[in-house]
Motif scaffolding. Structure first.
Motif, PDB file in Angstrom:
ATOM      1  N   LEU A  35       0.833  -1.206   0.000  1.00  0.00           N
ATOM      2  CA  LEU A  35       0.000   0.000   0.000  1.00  0.00           C
ATOM      3  C   LEU A  35       0.867   1.255   0.000  1.00  0.00           C
ATOM      4  O   LEU A  35       0.503   2.266  -0.625  1.00  0.00           O
ATOM      5  N   LYS A  36       2.028   1.203   0.664  1.00  0.00           N
ATOM      6  CA  LYS A  36       2.957   2.339   0.621  1.00  0.00           C
ATOM      7  C   LYS A  36       3.479   2.555  -0.794  1.00  0.00           C
ATOM      8  O   LYS A  36       3.600   3.696  -1.245  1.00  0.00           O
ATOM      9  N   VAL A  37       3.801   1.471  -1.481  1.00  0.00           N
ATOM     10  CA  VAL A  37       4.300   1.588  -2.852  1.00  0.00           C
ATOM     11  C   VAL A  37       3.236   2.199  -3.751  1.00  0.00           C
ATOM     12  O   VAL A  37       3.522   3.110  -4.541  1.00  0.00           O
ATOM     13  N   VAL A  38       2.013   1.736  -3.629  1.00  0.00           N
ATOM     14  CA  VAL A  38       0.927   2.263  -4.468  1.00  0.00           C
ATOM     15  C   VAL A  38       0.675   3.737  -4.147  1.00  0.00           C
ATOM     16  O   VAL A  38       0.491   4.555  -5.055  1.00  0.00           O
ATOM     17  N   SER A  39       0.691   4.091  -2.873  1.00  0.00           N
ATOM     18  CA  SER A  39       0.486   5.495  -2.490  1.00  0.00           C
ATOM     19  C   SER A  39       1.596   6.377  -3.048  1.00  0.00           C
ATOM     20  O   SER A  39       1.336   7.466  -3.572  1.00  0.00           O
ATOM     21  N   ALA A  40       2.838   5.904  -2.941  1.00  0.00           N
ATOM     22  CA  ALA A  40       3.967   6.682  -3.453  1.00  0.00           C
ATOM     23  C   ALA A  40       3.899   6.809  -4.973  1.00  0.00           C
ATOM     24  O   ALA A  40       4.216   7.864  -5.530  1.00  0.00           O
ATOM     25  N   ALA A  41       3.491   5.749  -5.657  1.00  0.00           N
ATOM     26  CA  ALA A  41       3.363   5.794  -7.118  1.00  0.00           C
ATOM     27  C   ALA A  41       2.273   6.778  -7.537  1.00  0.00           C
ATOM     28  O   ALA A  41       2.459   7.547  -8.486  1.00  0.00           O
ATOM     29  N   ALA A  42       1.156   6.759  -6.842  1.00  0.00           N
ATOM     30  CA  ALA A  42       0.071   7.694  -7.151  1.00  0.00           C
ATOM     31  C   ALA A  42       0.502   9.128  -6.886  1.00  0.00           C
ATOM     32  O   ALA A  42       0.219  10.034  -7.690  1.00  0.00           O
ATOM     33  N   GLN A  43       1.217   9.330  -5.803  1.00  0.00           N
ATOM     34  CA  GLN A  43       1.699  10.673  -5.481  1.00  0.00           C
ATOM     35  C   GLN A  43       2.690  11.163  -6.538  1.00  0.00           C
ATOM     36  O   GLN A  43       2.624  12.305  -6.978  1.00  0.00           O
ATOM     37  N   ALA A  44       3.607  10.295  -6.964  1.00  0.00           N
ATOM     38  CA  ALA A  44       4.579  10.680  -7.986  1.00  0.00           C
ATOM     39  C   ALA A  44       3.894  10.994  -9.309  1.00  0.00           C
ATOM     40  O   ALA A  44       4.244  11.966  -9.986  1.00  0.00           O
ATOM     41  N   GLU A  87       4.627  10.380 -16.803  1.00  0.00           N
ATOM     42  CA  GLU A  87       5.640   9.730 -15.977  1.00  0.00           C
ATOM     43  C   GLU A  87       6.768   9.176 -16.844  1.00  0.00           C
ATOM     44  O   GLU A  87       7.921   9.161 -16.424  1.00  0.00           O
ATOM     45  N   GLU A  88       6.487   8.756 -18.079  1.00  0.00           N
ATOM     46  CA  GLU A  88       7.523   8.239 -18.961  1.00  0.00           C
ATOM     47  C   GLU A  88       8.519   9.330 -19.330  1.00  0.00           C
ATOM     48  O   GLU A  88       9.709   9.078 -19.467  1.00  0.00           O
ATOM     49  N   GLU A  89       8.036  10.554 -19.508  1.00  0.00           N
ATOM     50  CA  GLU A  89       8.942  11.652 -19.835  1.00  0.00           C
ATOM     51  C   GLU A  89       9.764  12.058 -18.627  1.00  0.00           C
ATOM     52  O   GLU A  89      10.920  12.439 -18.757  1.00  0.00           O
ATOM     53  N   LEU A  90       9.188  11.960 -17.445  1.00  0.00           N
ATOM     54  CA  LEU A  90       9.893  12.337 -16.227  1.00  0.00           C
ATOM     55  C   LEU A  90      10.962  11.309 -15.872  1.00  0.00           C
ATOM     56  O   LEU A  90      12.051  11.661 -15.442  1.00  0.00           O
ATOM     57  N   PHE A  91      10.671  10.032 -16.067  1.00  0.00           N
ATOM     58  CA  PHE A  91      11.599   8.951 -15.759  1.00  0.00           C
ATOM     59  C   PHE A  91      11.769   8.080 -17.002  1.00  0.00           C
ATOM     60  O   PHE A  91      11.173   7.014 -17.102  1.00  0.00           O
ATOM     61  N   PRO A  92      12.594   8.503 -17.966  1.00  0.00           N
ATOM     62  CA  PRO A  92      12.682   7.757 -19.215  1.00  0.00           C
ATOM     63  C   PRO A  92      13.244   6.347 -19.045  1.00  0.00           C
ATOM     64  O   PRO A  92      12.909   5.460 -19.810  1.00  0.00           O
ATOM     65  N   PHE A  93      14.083   6.114 -18.046  1.00  0.00           N
ATOM     66  CA  PHE A  93      14.644   4.774 -17.852  1.00  0.00           C
ATOM     67  C   PHE A  93      13.612   3.797 -17.313  1.00  0.00           C
ATOM     68  O   PHE A  93      13.851   2.595 -17.289  1.00  0.00           O
ATOM     69  N   GLU A  94      12.473   4.285 -16.880  1.00  0.00           N
ATOM     70  CA  GLU A  94      11.402   3.431 -16.369  1.00  0.00           C
ATOM     71  C   GLU A  94      10.248   3.357 -17.355  1.00  0.00           C
ATOM     72  O   GLU A  94       9.126   3.056 -16.972  1.00  0.00           O
ATOM     73  N   LYS A  95      10.528   3.604 -18.613  1.00  0.00           N
ATOM     74  CA  LYS A  95       9.460   3.620 -19.608  1.00  0.00           C
ATOM     75  C   LYS A  95       8.725   2.281 -19.622  1.00  0.00           C
ATOM     76  O   LYS A  95       9.329   1.226 -19.677  1.00  0.00           O
ATOM     77  N   GLY A  96       7.437   2.353 -19.560  1.00  0.00           N
ATOM     78  CA  GLY A  96       6.627   1.143 -19.578  1.00  0.00           C
ATOM     79  C   GLY A  96       6.448   0.495 -18.211  1.00  0.00           C
ATOM     80  O   GLY A  96       5.789  -0.518 -18.091  1.00  0.00           O
ATOM     81  N   LYS A  97       7.028   1.083 -17.172  1.00  0.00           N
ATOM     82  CA  LYS A  97       6.905   0.484 -15.854  1.00  0.00           C
ATOM     83  C   LYS A  97       5.711   1.110 -15.146  1.00  0.00           C
ATOM     84  O   LYS A  97       5.708   2.290 -14.837  1.00  0.00           O
ATOM     85  N   ASN A  98       4.713   0.331 -14.914  1.00  0.00           N
ATOM     86  CA  ASN A  98       3.510   0.783 -14.250  1.00  0.00           C
ATOM     87  C   ASN A  98       3.577   0.272 -12.812  1.00  0.00           C
ATOM     88  O   ASN A  98       3.329  -0.908 -12.557  1.00  0.00           O
ATOM     89  N   TRP A  99       3.917   1.131 -11.888  1.00  0.00           N
ATOM     90  CA  TRP A  99       4.149   0.698 -10.509  1.00  0.00           C
ATOM     91  C   TRP A  99       2.911   0.101  -9.852  1.00  0.00           C
ATOM     92  O   TRP A  99       3.031  -0.900  -9.151  1.00  0.00           O
ATOM     93  N   PRO A 100       1.712   0.648 -10.025  1.00  0.00           N
ATOM     94  CA  PRO A 100       0.545  -0.009  -9.424  1.00  0.00           C
ATOM     95  C   PRO A 100       0.320  -1.421  -9.958  1.00  0.00           C
ATOM     96  O   PRO A 100      -0.039  -2.320  -9.210  1.00  0.00           O
ATOM     97  N   THR A 101       0.551  -1.623 -11.246  1.00  0.00           N
ATOM     98  CA  THR A 101       0.420  -2.966 -11.808  1.00  0.00           C
ATOM     99  C   THR A 101       1.497  -3.883 -11.256  1.00  0.00           C
ATOM    100  O   THR A 101       1.237  -5.048 -10.936  1.00  0.00           O
ATOM    101  N   LEU A 102       2.703  -3.360 -11.122  1.00  0.00           N
ATOM    102  CA  LEU A 102       3.794  -4.145 -10.547  1.00  0.00           C
ATOM    103  C   LEU A 102       3.493  -4.520  -9.105  1.00  0.00           C
ATOM    104  O   LEU A 102       3.743  -5.652  -8.675  1.00  0.00           O
ATOM    105  N   ALA A 103       2.921  -3.589  -8.348  1.00  0.00           N
ATOM    106  CA  ALA A 103       2.537  -3.889  -6.961  1.00  0.00           C
ATOM    107  C   ALA A 103       1.443  -4.947  -6.927  1.00  0.00           C
ATOM    108  O   ALA A 103       1.437  -5.820  -6.050  1.00  0.00           O
ATOM    109  N   SER A 104       0.544  -4.891  -7.879  1.00  0.00           N
ATOM    110  CA  SER A 104      -0.511  -5.903  -7.956  1.00  0.00           C
ATOM    111  C   SER A 104       0.082  -7.277  -8.270  1.00  0.00           C
ATOM    112  O   SER A 104      -0.346  -8.290  -7.708  1.00  0.00           O
ATOM    113  N   ASP A 105       1.068  -7.320  -9.158  1.00  0.00           N
ATOM    114  CA  ASP A 105       1.741  -8.583  -9.466  1.00  0.00           C
ATOM    115  C   ASP A 105       2.515  -9.106  -8.258  1.00  0.00           C
ATOM    116  O   ASP A 105       2.524 -10.304  -7.987  1.00  0.00           O
ATOM    117  N   LEU A 106       3.164  -8.205  -7.548  1.00  0.00           N
ATOM    118  CA  LEU A 106       3.873  -8.603  -6.325  1.00  0.00           C
ATOM    119  C   LEU A 106       2.903  -9.136  -5.278  1.00  0.00           C
ATOM    120  O   LEU A 106       3.236 -10.049  -4.529  1.00  0.00           O
TER     121      LEU A 106
END
Length: 166
Positions: free
Chosen positions: A96-105, A117-136
């Motif tokens: 829940l902390k990860v999801v909150s931080a991702a939403a805030q970012a 978010e892709e333009e802000l963090f180009p090295f993380e292109k395609g990385k959807n943190w809420p989806t990743l948290a759901s997979d985790l």
């Protein structure tokens, strides 16, 4: 596997080919590699969102902790389906902390300059943190619906209603 080689290569002298070296290697225990990957993902999330007071090894039981320090080719006892409720609670809080931080970012980046978010963090292109948290959550035995609901609530609380509705 059978390696067919041309006659011209049979008489060549020198070091052993990389293919032959690879075939001589022991087979890895894939669930142990997956277990290591989960730890790496957790560590990356902690670093990426500067999460304070998170102890990564507290998210694993004793079998899970011991498995981190074993050879990847060894067959290890990994965490079973029965998990201590305290560990599950710590895992849930972390996700829940990860999801909150991702939403805030996401919300702060869109409000700052209207950039994605892709333009802000180009090295993380395609990385959807809420989806990743759901997979985790699936691996860590936490309800995926709980993580998704929390993300929607966070989006609504930051005024991103159009994303929350999606």
């Amino acid at each position: 596997p059978v390696l067919d080689t041309e006659d011209a290569w049979v008489s060549v002298e020198g070091p052993v080919s990389i293919v032959e070296l690879a075939l001589e290697q022991k087979r890895i225990h894939y669930p142990l590699v997956e277990h290591q990957f989960v730890l790496c993902t957790i560590l990356y999330a902690i670093m990426r969102f500067s999460l304070k007071s998170v102890k990564p090894l507290s998210l694993f039981d004793s079998k899970g902790k011991n498995a981190f320090f074993k050879d990847l080719t060894s067959i290890q006892l990994l965490p079973s389906g029965d998990m201590d409720q305290n560990v599950l609670s710590i895992r849930q809080q972390f996700l829940l902390k990860v999801v909150s931080a991702a939403a805030q970012a996401l919300c702060s980046s869109q409000k700052a300059k209207e950039v994605s978010e892709e333009e802000l963090f180009p090295f993380e292109k395609g990385k959807n943190w809420p989806t990743l948290a759901s997979d985790l959550a699936q691996y860590l035995q936490i309800s995926e619906d709980l993580v998704k609901r929390h993300y929607v609530c966070e989006l609504y609380s930051y005024g991103m209603d159009h994303l929350g509705e999606e």
